[in-house]
Design a protein around this motif. Structure first.
Motif, PDB file in Angstrom:
ATOM      1  N   ASP A 289       0.822  -1.228   0.046  1.00  0.00           N
ATOM      2  CA  ASP A 289       0.135   0.018  -0.101  1.00  0.00           C
ATOM      3  C   ASP A 289       0.756   1.226   0.033  1.00  0.00           C
TER       4      ASP A 289
ATOM      5  N   GLN B   6       2.186   1.827  -3.224  1.00  0.00           N
ATOM      6  CA  GLN B   6       0.891   2.177  -4.332  1.00  0.00           C
ATOM      7  C   GLN B   6       0.652   3.605  -4.072  1.00  0.00           C
ATOM      8  N   TYR B   7       0.522   3.782  -2.812  1.00  0.00           N
ATOM      9  CA  TYR B   7      -0.447   5.388  -2.417  1.00  0.00           C
ATOM     10  C   TYR B   7       0.531   6.245  -1.907  1.00  0.00           C
ATOM     11  N   CYS B   8       1.745   5.897  -1.730  1.00  0.00           N
ATOM     12  CA  CYS B   8       2.796   6.913  -0.910  1.00  0.00           C
ATOM     13  C   CYS B   8       3.974   7.184  -1.760  1.00  0.00           C
TER      14      CYS B   8
ATOM     15  N   CYS C 192       0.633   9.455   5.370  1.00  0.00           N
ATOM     16  CA  CYS C 192       0.272   9.272   3.759  1.00  0.00           C
ATOM     17  C   CYS C 192      -0.855   8.299   3.865  1.00  0.00           C
TER      18      CYS C 192
ATOM     19  N   ALA D 254      -4.683   8.310   3.124  1.00  0.00           N
ATOM     20  CA  ALA D 254      -5.194   7.438   2.086  1.00  0.00           C
ATOM     21  C   ALA D 254      -6.384   6.282   2.579  1.00  0.00           C
TER      22      ALA D 254
ATOM     23  N   SER E 234      -8.525   4.279   0.311  1.00  0.00           N
ATOM     24  CA  SER E 234      -8.075   3.302  -0.766  1.00  0.00           C
ATOM     25  C   SER E 234      -7.046   2.358  -0.148  1.00  0.00           C
ATOM     26  N   VAL E 235      -6.485   2.426   0.955  1.00  0.00           N
ATOM     27  CA  VAL E 235      -5.692   1.562   1.623  1.00  0.00           C
ATOM     28  C   VAL E 235      -6.229   0.124   1.701  1.00  0.00           C
TER      29      VAL E 235
END
Lengths: 141, 193
Positions: free
Chosen positions: A101, A104-106, A119, A123, A126-127
């Protein structure tokens, strides 16, 4: 304070009985050690006054005096040790569980000083569920 | 079994109600984090220097009370820090059970990613009652006791924790040297190694 002891005992019973319920809570170090102070405080003053909170000193002393200490204290000692262990394990696990995660998101977030955690918290929708649960269990939310 | 589950639920309700009513006054982990985070990247001071300053202050300006504040005082005051009251048994370095929770809160804060990778010094302070060198020794032992509890019972990485004692050399309330407010443990963030 007896309630606190009972409550956590049940948390553990529930975890042990239904291991698939991974979201069963862990508690912080302060809440865990508070149970020891409440259940064993009098016994510590009476039998372990010079024992140290460090290096397992208090636990060892209470163990050696288990015939003299209260039933509540004897019961809660193992509970407290288990709670501390559970939180430590959850904190060791969280970065591993959240690695994907974070990637992907950070992206581009500099690691350190809790930047990645901040972060991931932001998120949250979405996480992945796994990572969100790991953050909860680690007590990082 | 049903009976037990009910007991568990009612206990949980009692707990949350209590937590709610105490939220305003009770010390929290986040207060500790907020006070300690955002340290300078490099702090050009270490635990040994702080300890040495206290010993030198007593040698250089002997007497019942210090006429001179610690030379490093301004520098220490500029660092991210937090004061917390920890009760010890009288004249001893044994942490009293009523302060276990406070030590646990420090552990909770130091275990968060916000503070990981930084180094901290645990500073013990006494009030000004009694001899200064005696107070210095006692404060060193008390700071060590807190450090040891954090590093062993709560597994805060030992290499990130130092301890020093300043005895009565840096009173929090110099106008009331014997006041209880001077007896405290201070956490100072020494930044990243």
């Amino acid at each position: 304070m007896r309630f606190a002891g009972l409550r956590t005992l049940f948390a553990i019973v529930i975890v042990a009985g239904l291991p698939q319920v991974a979201s069963a809570q862990t508690v912080g170090f302060a809440d865990a050690i508070k149970i020891l102070a409440a259940s064993c405080g009098k016994d510590i003053t009476a039998h372990c006054e010079s024992a140290s909170l460090a290096n397992n000193g208090i636990m060892q002393c209470l163990d050696q005096n288990q015939a003299k200490v209260s039933q509540q204290c004897n019961a809660d000692r193992a509970v407290v040790a288990g709670l501390i262990q559970a939180r430590l394990a959850a904190q060791a696990e969280a970065p591993k569980v959240c690695q994907r995660d974070a990637a992907q998101y950070c992206k581009g977030v500099k690691p350190g000083a809790g930047h990645i955690l901040r972060c991931l918290l932001k998120a949250e929708p979405s996480v992945s569920k796994k990572c969100n649960t790991a953050i909860d269990l680690a007590g990082y939310r | 079994m049903n009976k037990f589950i009910l007991a568990g639920v009612s206990a949980a309700l009692v707990m949350s109600a209590a937590a709610g009513s105490q939220a305003q006054t009770k010390l929290s982990r986040n207060e500790i984090i907020n006070s300690l985070q955002g340290a300078q990247q490099e702090v050009d001071i270490n635990a040994d220097q702080i300890q040495k300053a206290a010993i030198e202050n007593i040698e250089k300006y002997p007497g019942a009370n210090s006429p001179q504040s610690l030379p490093l005082a301004d520098k220490l005051a500029s660092l991210r820090q937090f004061n917390i009251e920890i009760t010890f048994h009288f004249d001893s370095a044994t942490i009293a059970p009523e302060s276990y929770e406070a030590v646990g809160l420090i552990a909770d804060a130091l275990h968060t990613p916000y503070l990981q990778g930084q180094t901290f010094v645990i500073v013990g302070h006494t009030d000004a009652k009694g001899a200064r060198d005696y107070n210095l020794e006692l404060s060193i032992k008390r700071a060590q006791a807190v450090r040891e509890a954090l590093a062993t019972t709560f597994r805060v990485p030992g290499e990130t924790l130092a301890s020093v004692g300043l005895g009565e050399e840096q009173l929090r309330d110099p106008a009331s040297p014997d006041a209880a407010v001077n007896r405290r443990v201070q956490l100072i963030n020494l930044g990243y190694k």
